[in-house]
Design a protein around this motif. Structure first.
Motif, PDB file in Angstrom:
ATOM      1  N   ARG A   1      22.177 -11.087  16.888  1.00 24.26           N
ATOM      2  CA  ARG A   1      21.913 -10.622  15.712  1.00 24.26           C
ATOM      3  C   ARG A   1      23.171 -10.494  14.587  1.00 24.26           C
ATOM      4  NH1 ARG A   1      17.705  -6.937  16.873  1.00 24.26           N
ATOM      5  NH2 ARG A   1      17.901  -5.983  19.086  1.00 24.26           N
TER       6      ARG A   1
ATOM      7  N   ARG B   1      24.687 -13.273  14.785  1.00 26.26           N
ATOM      8  CA  ARG B   1      24.286 -14.614  14.091  1.00 26.26           C
ATOM      9  C   ARG B   1      23.387 -14.710  12.921  1.00 26.26           C
ATOM     10  NH1 ARG B   1      21.333 -19.218  18.207  1.00 26.26           N
ATOM     11  NH2 ARG B   1      21.797 -21.110  16.685  1.00 26.26           N
ATOM     12  N   ARG B   2      22.571 -13.699  12.829  1.00 26.10           N
ATOM     13  CA  ARG B   2      21.729 -13.641  11.694  1.00 26.10           C
ATOM     14  C   ARG B   2      22.409 -13.014  10.540  1.00 26.10           C
ATOM     15  NH1 ARG B   2      16.685 -14.829  10.349  1.00 26.10           N
ATOM     16  NH2 ARG B   2      15.910 -14.179  12.177  1.00 26.10           N
ATOM     17  N   LEU B   3      23.407 -11.983  10.764  1.00 28.93           N
ATOM     18  CA  LEU B   3      24.221 -11.813   9.546  1.00 28.93           C
ATOM     19  C   LEU B   3      25.078 -12.900   9.053  1.00 28.93           C
ATOM     20  CD1 LEU B   3      25.416  -8.307  10.918  1.00 28.93           C
ATOM     21  CD2 LEU B   3      23.660  -8.666   9.153  1.00 28.93           C
TER      22      LEU B   3
ATOM     23  N   LYS C   1      24.295 -16.193   9.350  1.00 27.59           N
ATOM     24  CA  LYS C   1      23.615 -17.128   8.672  1.00 27.59           C
ATOM     25  C   LYS C   1      23.129 -16.635   7.649  1.00 27.59           C
ATOM     26  CE  LYS C   1      19.460 -19.892   9.939  1.00 27.59           C
ATOM     27  NZ  LYS C   1      18.089 -19.656   9.498  1.00 27.59           N
TER      28      LYS C   1
ATOM     29  N   PRO D   1      17.403 -10.973  15.620  1.00 25.98           N
ATOM     30  CA  PRO D   1      18.274 -11.872  16.249  1.00 25.98           C
ATOM     31  C   PRO D   1      17.688 -13.211  15.620  1.00 25.98           C
ATOM     32  CG  PRO D   1      16.832 -10.943  18.101  1.00 25.98           C
ATOM     33  CD  PRO D   1      16.438  -9.993  16.481  1.00 25.98           C
ATOM     34  N   VAL D   2      18.423 -14.186  15.750  1.00 26.91           N
ATOM     35  CA  VAL D   2      18.120 -15.583  15.369  1.00 26.91           C
ATOM     36  C   VAL D   2      18.227 -16.363  16.903  1.00 26.91           C
ATOM     37  CG1 VAL D   2      18.699 -17.880  14.462  1.00 26.91           C
ATOM     38  CG2 VAL D   2      19.404 -15.750  13.433  1.00 26.91           C
TER      39      VAL D   2
END
Lengths: 535, 101, 477
Positions: free
Chosen positions: A399, A401-403, A405, B57-58
């Motif tokens: 999660r 990582r999403r922020l 990205k 999530p990614v």
């Protein structure tokens, strides 16, 4: 050998013009390898027969006018986690010390088609886990700039081979900085391509959603040639982009033509820094960078501005958090990817006589043949995925990582590139890094974001520290615009000559007992002349 | 969420992780692993300060979908190629310590 | 105390696609070990999976057939565990976003209908095969089956007896065969079930502790194992013991189940989304397309046969029991428009032939045209049924056409009334005692006379006509 001063493209031109033959060149470089690699330790496997066979094939290809490329017949090395059919592929691990893959990685097949000549497989941190090449169980690689120091990692063997004059380019892989960081430590140019630009089929996985194969060479133009040959869709890798619109390919073909023009002495308008919008995260100025690196970065910014780029300060939230996010994700994926090394089908198997049951068989095999850093990351990853911890650690990291990205994406909507350092310090001395894993992990702070986000990032030489060790800068670009990024790298290298310094290292070779080729006043002149661009 | 708010990692937990990962560690190695893991996790807890509520999530930075192949059978590896990867072979099969009753 | 048995089934079915789920290796059975393998299915370092489109299509078909909700975004996850039949040490399966959820299947046992809910349906790869080496204390590993596509269909614990469980399985098997996703050959392991059994006091709403028997691959064993396991649990409870949650192994020879050695770290599979595979988005269009191509399901077919063709429940059940049989019935009916006669031939002679030859319907070569010809000839009175049976046997054995065979062997039925009248007259004349008996009330004598007349006519007489002539002449005699 005078040709060591040349870039891959330069040698490629000579080969294409039939001024030299690949067979002679390859024989020479194999001899050079024999002389130098005992000290440098770049290669785990040298396959002379294969190299000479490929050189002959390259010469045949070149004899047939118009069928070669600028890389045809140019000797290179491949990181030893990229599968090569019939040639040992070890990942720097005792686990795979005798493993000879029955198939080739797609990227190797692609290069073979254009007549590439591979002299050997280059050393790496075991399973690409490390930042110094010291976790390799099979070889110790030295930094050609200073033999007391590490070449960086994990693609340290690839970097040392190019900087040490054993190859004109190398394939590396980058999961958290493993191309850019050794490129930086060895005064080279290295590209971590957009995730999905180069097929991973045959790349022995460390962390599947982060791994990417890329080029390492003396300059951005060479990287452009290699990347252009390596990139492209592959139906065997679901995560490799289809490039349906053909835009990635078109950009690369155009870049390739421009590189050829430049190499042939022509000039290309579009290779320029003018008007580029570059974001400079303020947070890096607050970080504990080695003073010379901070210095060099400030000078780099000024230089970019002088050349017409527009540099602006920006925020960069979650920089510190990128480290745990990266290590949790990478280790979790690694714990799964490396479970297959169980001694059953290939690789080493415990020879213990008192194996009690199957679990014992597995546990002993893995304990005996995997190294400490690999075990450490497998433990971390296994923990992060285990029952009760999955949400709090693994999913949380994905999660965050999403922020990260999303933030990078928003930044790149306003800017062409994000500029930063590659590492907090220049190459450390051998034997000083492994003691404290956490500190080693933290040194990846500037490189992991490109892997978490999948964005392309280019390492370029931009100066030297007080020991005359190279310092690199990193440009992060937009997804799938790798060609533009490389073009910008070429523009930077048209304005500067930091990238030329490695020519001297390549030519000098590892003199006996040499610890720092540029140490002492004698070499200061070279330094002056090479970095003599007005800053 | 079990024990996620705790810095400590017991030796039993470390042992459980090592067993799951099929790594045979001596007592000393296990203690070292426990210490290192606890230290790293202690640092990594900084993630807790990030608000990720309603954040997806990614799992892969490449977000294309439906990468499918047509259902066509092709030849794979020769058995000899597969079996040449190990010396533990009998009657065209791999051999492992007894696992079936 | 009376107990109720509660059963849930996890059915694994191998899909009959041409290639494996993540690589191009052919899906086959019974090959030499390790000859249908490649870097992907054997998990060589660096190899990567690419999903077979047909596996998704087959899964969608099955979802529709068992009334599942279809996930518009579905993903694959890695299930991590070490075992020699699993070369990557993880199985690519689906946990977090399976393709299908919340389905159901209606079954009927002894006139009682029950809706069996289906918890989820997901795609995964099969593992290899392990064999014990009888000569040395070791295990042999064959990877041919690695990567063969599987669907796992997980029922809720809605079944209450072995009979219900078997009915559910039969119904499910019929559906899977009908929609063409699997041949469901249990003897080859292409349909296997994990059986969960628990017992609870009748009327209770809480579930008892369950045990699991894995990889069962015959209906007989499943039925027996459920009965024995529920008895074992009931006895245990009656003796004041308690059931332990465990995996048990059914031993068919000993007619009993035994606890399996438990793994010390069982059930921490550390599932996480497989980063090597991208998500699958299932569009409305895709679902519509699969739905349009879906054949009529057995349950719908049965309803139609009963309602429109006038078959009985039983007849409808039998002729829809297998897709090949059902297809044969459909085709023969189309040619003859004789539903009852066709059903009668299929349930009688046809099934008997399968039994005699000990083969499955897919292995018996009999065209719908030939069977239709036999059914029609019999119905039209051109041949009698006994003769028709001979014709059918010849059609199958020698591949001749029914009409040709009848002509060549002069088997056409004698319906010439005057020839029959003459023959009967002669037979009566030769058997005065029988006429006497008949008149004295021994009606059986008529049967004897029919037999004599039939024999005189070489068995080819139209039996109905012959019977009526004999009855008339007897009454006149």
């Amino acid at each position: 050998m005078d040709l060591l001063k040349q870039t891959a493209g330069g040698v490629g031109l000579l080969l294409a013009d039939r001024k030299i033959s690949s067979v002679e060149l390859t024989a020479d470089i194999l001899k050079m390898t024999e002389e130098r690699d005992e000290v440098l330790g770049c290669l785990i496997t040298v396959d002379k027969a294969n190299a000479m066979k490929q050189a002959q094939a390259a010469d045949d290809l070149l004899a047939d006018v118009g069928t070669g490329s600028l890389l045809t017949g140019v000797p290179m090395v491949v990181k030893d986690n990229i599968s090569t059919a019939g040639i040992r592929t070890t990942c720097g691990s005792r686990m795979l010390e005798k493993y000879i893959p029955p198939y080739s990685a797609s990227v190797y097949s692609r290069l073979q088609k254009i007549g590439a000549v591979m002299t050997g497989k280059s050393n790496l941190d075991e399973f690409a886990m490390g930042s110094t090449c010291e976790t390799s169980a099979l070889r110790l690689t030295r930094n050609p700039w200073d033999h007391k120091r590490v070449p960086g990692g994990s693609s340290g063997g690839s970097a040392a081979a190019v900087a040490g004059g054993l190859a004109w380019y190398a394939l590396g892989s980058d999961t958290g900085g493993s191309i850019r960081q050794p490129a930086g430590y060895c005064g080279l140019t290295g590209l971590k391509p957009t995730y999905g630009a180069v097929s991973r089929y045959g790349l022995i996985a460390y962390a599947s959603s982060l791994d990417q194969i890329g080029p390492m060479a003396q300059d951005a133009a060479d990287c452009a040639l290699v990347f252009s040959a390596a990139a492209g869709p592959d139906k065997r890798d679901s995560t490799c982009v289809q490039d349906v619109s053909g835009s990635l390919r078109a950009g690369l073909d155009k870049l390739n033509r421009d590189v050829e023009i430049v190499l042939s002495g022509g000039s290309v308008d579009k290779i320029s820094l003018k008007g580029l919008k570059i974001a400079v995260p303020a947070v890096w100025r607050e970080h504990a960078l080695q003073p010379e690196i901070a210095d060099v970065l400030e000078k780099t910014i000024k230089k970019l501005e002088t050349a017409g780029a527009i540099c602006s300060e920006c925020d960069l939230p979650l920089l510190d958090e990128s480290i745990p996010a990266y290590y949790l994700i990478a280790s979790a994926e690694a714990s799964g990817n490396l479970s297959r090394y169980d001694g059953v089908q290939y690789g080493s198997r415990t020879q213990a006589a008192d194996v009690s049951d199957l679990a014992d068989f597995y546990s002993r095999t893995r304990a005996e043949y995997l190294g400490p850093e690999v075990k450490r990351r497998i433990m971390l990853g296994t923990f992060a995925l285990s029952s009760g911890y999955y949400d709090a650690w693994y999913l949380k990291a994905q999660r965050v990582r999403r922020l990260i990205k999303d933030y990078y994406q928003s930044l790149l909507a306003d800017y062409d590139y994000i500029l930063g350092p590659i590492t907090p310090a220049t190459a450390p001395e051998i034997g000083t890094s492994l003691e404290d894993p956490l500190t080693m992990y933290l040194s990846d702070i500037y490189t992991v974001a490109a892997n978490l986000t999948g964005l392309p990032a280019l390492a370029l030489p931009c100066g030297f520290d007080k020991n005359n060790l190279p310092i690199g800068l990193q440009l992060t670009g937009r997804a799938y615009q790798d060609a533009d990024l490389l073009r910008t790298g070429m523009a930077w290298q048209r304005e500067t000559d930091y990238h030329l310094r490695v020519q001297q290292i390549r030519q000098l070779g590892p003199a006996e007992g040499n610890t720092n080729l540029f140490a002492g006043g004698g070499n200061e002149k070279i330094h002056q002349s090479l970095t003599g661009v007005a800053l | 969420m079990k024990d996620a708010n705790r810095n400590e990692l017991t030796i039993e937990e470390a042992g459980r992780v090592a067993a799951l990962a099929r790594l045979k560690l001596s007592d000393a190695e296990l203690e070292a692993a426990r210490f290192e893991l606890a230290r790293v996790l202690g640092h990594f807890r900084q993630l807790e300060t990030v608000d990720t509520s309603s954040v997806e999530p990614v799992f892969n930075p490449q977000d294309s979908v439906n990468k499918l192949r047509e259902d066509t059978a092709i030849e794979g590896l020769e058995r000899e190629q597969l079996m040449s990867l190990t010396e533990y072979v009998k009657d065209g099969c791999l051999t492992v310590p007894r696992t079936v009753d | 105390m009376t107990y109720e048995t509660v059963i849930g089934l996890e059915v694994h079915v191998e899909l009959s696609t041409a290639s494996k789920i993540f690589c191009g290796c052919p899906v086959t059975y019974g090959q030499e070990p390790n000859t249908k393998c490649c870097p992907v299915c054997t998990g060589l370092p660096g190899a990567l999976p690419v999903l077979n489109k047909n596996v998704v299509e087959y899964a969608l078909r099955t979802c529709l057939a068992v009334n599942c909700e279809i996930s518009r975004i579905t993903r694959f996850d890695r299930k991590n565990y070490f075992y020699p039949d699993l070369p990557k040490a993880y199985q690519i399966s689906q946990l977090y976003q399976p393709i299908g959820r919340n389905g159901w299947l209606d079954i009927e046992v002894n006139g009682t209908k029950r809706r069996v809910r289906i918890h989820e349906l997901h795609m995964e790869e099969d593992a290899g095969k392990l064999m014990h080496d009888p000569w040395e204390d070791q295990t042999l590993v064959d990877y041919n089956r690695c990567g063969v596509p599987l669907l796992e269909i997980v029922s809720e614990p809605d079944l209450r007896s072995a009979e219900e469980a078997l009915t559910y399985l039969e119904q499910l098997r019929g559906i899977l065969q009908f929609i063409g996703v699997s041949d469901c050959r249990m003897e080859e392991g292409s349909l296997r079930a994990d059986v969960n059994v628990s017992v609870r006091p009748a009327g209770s709403n809480e579930f008892g502790t369950r045990t699991e028997m894995k990889n069962m691959n015959s209906f007989k064993a499943i039925g027996r194992a459920i009965e024995k396991e529920s008895l074992r649990q009931i006895e245990l409870l009656n003796e004041g013991g308690r059931v332990i949650q465990e995996t048990r192994r059914w031993d068919e020879n000993k007619d009993a189940s035994f606890p399996m050695r438990s793994k010390e770290d069982a059930h921490d599979y550390r599932y996480f989304p497989d980063p090597d595979l991208t998500a699958v988005h299932v569009s409305e269009d895709w679902i519509d397309q699969v739905r349009r191509e879906l054949p009529e399901l057995p349950a719908d077919r049965r309803k139609r046969y009963i309602g429109e063709l006038g078959l009985s429940d039983y007849e409808a059940q039998i002729v829809t029991g297998h897709p090949v049989i059902s297809g044969l019935f459909e085709d023969v009916y189309d040619l003859t428009k004789l539903a009852k006669d066709t059903a009668s031939w299929i349930m009688g002679e046809y099934l008997q032939l399968l039994k005699d030859k000990n083969c499955g319907p897919e292995n018996l070569s009999l065209s719908a045209e030939d069977l239709a010809a036999v059914v029609s000839m019999t119905a039209e009175g051109k041949v009698n049924r006994v003769t028709a049976r001979k014709v059918l046997a010849a059609v199958i054995e020698d591949g001749v056409k029914p009409q040709t065979y009848i002509e060549q062997h002069g088997l056409a039925m004698v319906s010439d009334a005057s020839l029959l009248e003459d023959t009967v007259r002669r037979v009566l004349a030769e058997n005065p005692q029988s006429i006497e008996d008949y008149k004295n009330g021994k009606k059986k004598a008529a049967g004897f006379l029919v037999g004599q007349a039939m024999r005189a006519l070489g068995g080819k007489a139209d039996p109905q006509l012959l019977g009526s002539i004999i009855n008339r002449q007897l009454s006149e005699a």
